[in-house]
Design an enzyme around this catalytic site. Structure first.
Site, short mmCIF file in Angstrom:
data_model
loop_
_atom_site.label_atom_id
_atom_site.label_comp_id
_atom_site.label_asym_id
_atom_site.label_seq_id
_atom_site.Cartn_x
_atom_site.Cartn_y
_atom_site.Cartn_z
N LYS A 1 -38.54 -44.29 -1.83
CA LYS A 1 -39.75 -43.47 -2.65
C LYS A 1 -40.35 -44.23 -3.67
CE LYS A 1 -41.72 -39.25 -1.27
NZ LYS A 1 -41.71 -38.86 0.09
P1 NAD Z 1 -50.85 -32.22 -0.94
O1 NAD Z 1 -51.22 -33.05 -2.37
O2 NAD Z 1 -51.83 -32.86 0.23
O3 NAD Z 1 -50.78 -30.95 -1.02
C1 NAD Z 1 -49.88 -30.20 -2.12
C2 NAD Z 1 -50.42 -28.60 -2.04
O4 NAD Z 1 -49.55 -27.89 -3.14
C3 NAD Z 1 -51.88 -28.53 -2.94
O5 NAD Z 1 -52.56 -27.28 -2.20
C4 NAD Z 1 -51.73 -28.22 -4.03
O6 NAD Z 1 -52.56 -27.42 -4.80
C5 NAD Z 1 -50.31 -27.51 -4.28
N1 NAD Z 1 -49.42 -27.69 -5.53
C6 NAD Z 1 -49.16 -28.85 -5.92
N2 NAD Z 1 -48.57 -28.51 -7.17
C7 NAD Z 1 -48.19 -27.18 -6.95
C8 NAD Z 1 -47.26 -26.38 -7.88
N3 NAD Z 1 -46.85 -26.88 -9.00
N4 NAD Z 1 -47.27 -25.01 -7.46
C9 NAD Z 1 -47.99 -24.47 -6.39
N5 NAD Z 1 -48.92 -25.43 -5.57
C10 NAD Z 1 -48.71 -26.64 -5.73
O7 NAD Z 1 -49.27 -32.89 -0.67
P2 NAD Z 1 -48.51 -32.68 0.79
O8 NAD Z 1 -48.81 -34.14 1.35
O9 NAD Z 1 -49.12 -31.56 1.48
O10 NAD Z 1 -47.20 -32.66 0.33
C11 NAD Z 1 -46.63 -31.47 0.04
C12 NAD Z 1 -44.94 -31.19 -0.08
O11 NAD Z 1 -44.69 -31.87 1.36
C13 NAD Z 1 -44.35 -32.41 -1.01
O12 NAD Z 1 -43.36 -32.05 -1.56
C14 NAD Z 1 -44.21 -33.67 -0.15
O13 NAD Z 1 -43.31 -34.39 -0.81
C15 NAD Z 1 -43.62 -33.01 1.20
N6 NAD Z 1 -44.01 -33.74 2.33
C16 NAD Z 1 -45.14 -34.36 2.73
C17 NAD Z 1 -45.25 -35.10 3.92
C18 NAD Z 1 -46.65 -35.46 4.33
O14 NAD Z 1 -46.67 -36.01 5.58
N7 NAD Z 1 -47.95 -35.31 3.61
C19 NAD Z 1 -44.31 -35.37 4.68
C20 NAD Z 1 -42.93 -34.70 4.19
C21 NAD Z 1 -42.77 -34.03 3.17
#
Ligand code: NAD
Length: 425
Positions: free
Chosen positions: A115
């Site tokens: 990561k």
């Molecule tokens: P993103 O940036 O597209 O979306 C994040 C969302 O969470 C947004 O709506 C944002 O406003 C909200 N957010 C951010 N910080 C926050 C907080 N402190 N409290 C409440 N809401 C908050 O990110 P993403 O890609 O959707 O990733 C979200 C989670 O999923 C992360 O933990 C990431 O590691 C995990 N993840 C993502 C993927 C992927 O393919 N994108 C895969 C596996 C895991």
């Protein structure tokens, strides 16, 4: 004094690395992992810290701190996203890297875990500042990443454009185009069809399996989603299309709630237009904390770490907790959820659709032959369904909860390969 002790406890509980390690230790103990393997697997293979000078648009230089932690290579090249955020820490990146190792092993794809992160506030940076920072970070990592070494991907606040810059910078140094150095690229730049939706689709697939297992029906299942980005927004959209009733969703500023169900396509259109969920007409406002405690059958945290802790776990009302985010639940909250009979689909299984499709992208890049979207989705479905049942069966056979089962399954697979390869000590 009591307050200080509580603060220290919270800091420890909310350190994602401690959360990861306590589950790892528990699973390793149940597996009776031998001490030498335990010592090797509990630490990352390599941690890189790099200081990244960037010319800002007004001509002055800012120096950003960037990390790449490569946790394990036993099963193949390391794999894992890069996040840009002001609160990135090395411990967080360490935990996320280890989770990638266990996640790739749970879904049985030939990758290790890594990561990366840069401490920065992307909302305050221009596109050209972000581009210069990304390119310099890539240049600093050039000897450590690559299709056979470590393959980054997007995470919070990074996207297809970020991946295109990394791929271009790496290719300029290699003197030829190397598409397989990153995944999550734009489709026209050797990305995979279905990758953008894959994490959300993977969540839908495992939630469908859990709903069947618990003899529930999608149309009678109320879903609360925290986060409306790549994971939360797409999972909510796909689940809404499948007939689930999405009753609440949020972004970083707060959420919206309508017990009768939200029209998610209208919610997402509102978000795209206004860049916030605020003032969405057909719902009541709700804070991110209140949202987690709403009445529902499925709770889908898809924002960030440490949302369900020993402070609020007893008030979580869902039957199924499907962890879209990495590390949304602390280790201390696990026991409370288990006591309350919550069926947890742990992050290292629930959100593994993204890395599974990244694996497909890497395969397609190396073949130079690209699959149709329904082929990608069908292969994703096969892997997610099989992994869900591997974990459930493991939990039932060993009398442990789903989270510990997923860790045990993953550690067992990585330990087996490490034993077969032997430790070059
Ligand atoms: P993103 O940036 O597209 O979306 C994040 C969302 O969470 C947004 O709506 C944002 O406003 C909200 N957010 C951010 N910080 C926050 C907080 N402190 N409290 C409440 N809401 C908050 O990110 P993403 O890609 O959707 O990733 C979200 C989670 O999923 C992360 O933990 C990431 O590691 C995990 N993840 C993502 C993927 C992927 O393919 N994108 C895969 C596996 C895991």
């Amino acid at each position: 004094m009591a307050a200080l002790v509580d603060d220290v406890r919270t800091i420890r509980e909310e350190n994602p690395f401690e959360s990861m390690m306590s589950r790892f230790d528990h699973a390793a103990q149940l597996l009776q992992l031998d001490l030498d393997l335990y010592k090797v697997l509990r630490v990352p293979n390599r941690e890189i810290t790099t200081y990244i000078p960037v010319f800002m648009d007004d001509g002055h230089i800012e120096v950003f701190t960037g990390y790449r932690v490569q946790h394990n290579f036993a099963r193949g090249p390391a794999k894992g996203g890069i996040r840009y955020a002001p609160d990135v820490t090395l411990d967080e990146v360490r935990a996320l890297a280890a989770w990638m190792t266990w996640k790739c092993a749970v879904v049985n794809i030939p990758f290790g875990g890594a990561k990366g992160g840069i401490i920065c506030d992307p909302s305050q940076m221009s596109q050209s500042e972000l581009e210069r920072m990304t390119r310099r970070y890539t240049a600093e990592l050039i000897d450590f990443i690559g299709p056979e070494r470590d393959v980054p991907a997007p995470d919070m606040n990074t996207n297809e454009q970020t991946m295109a810059w990394i791929m271009d910078t790496y290719s300029m140094h290699a003197r030829h185009t190397v598409t397989a150095v990153v995944t999550g690229k734009p489709i026209d730049l050797a990305g995979s069809r279905g990758r953008r939706e894959a994490t959300g689709r993977g969540l839908l697939i495992v939630i469908d399996e859990a709903v069947k297992k618990l003899a529930m029906k999608p149309e009678e299942t109320r879903v609360v989603v925290q986060g409306s980005g790549n994971v939360g927004g797409i999972a909510a959209t796909l689940m809404h299309e499948k007939g689930y009733k999405i009753v609440a969703i949020s972004d970083i500023h707060g959420g919206i709630h309508n017990p009768k169900g939200l029209d998610i396509s209208r919610v997402m259109a509102h978000l795209a237009k206004h860049r916030t969920l605020e003032k969405y007409p057909e719902a009541d406002p709700v804070s991110n904390h209140e949202l987690l405690e709403l009445d529902c059958e499925v709770l889908l945290p898809a924002a960030t770490e440490n949302q369900i802790t020993s402070n609020n776990a007893s008030r979580i009302k869902c039957k199924i907790l499907a962890e879209g985010a990495n590390g949304p639940t602390t280790a201390a909250a696990d026991d409370v959820l288990e006591r309350n009979g919550v069926f947890v689909i742990p992050d290292i299984l629930a959100n593994a659709g993204g890395v599974t499709c990244s694996y497909f992208e890497w395969v397609q890049d190396r073949m130079g032959y690209f699959w149709k979207e329904d082929v990608v989705n069908e292969r994703l479905q096969d892997i997610m369904v099989a992994s869900f049942h591997d974990v459930s069966k493991y939990a039932e056979t060993h009398g442990v909860n789903n989270r510990i089962a997923a860790y045990m399954l993953a550690i067992d697979r990585v330990a087996y390969i490490t034993r077969v390869r032997g430790i070059y000590a």
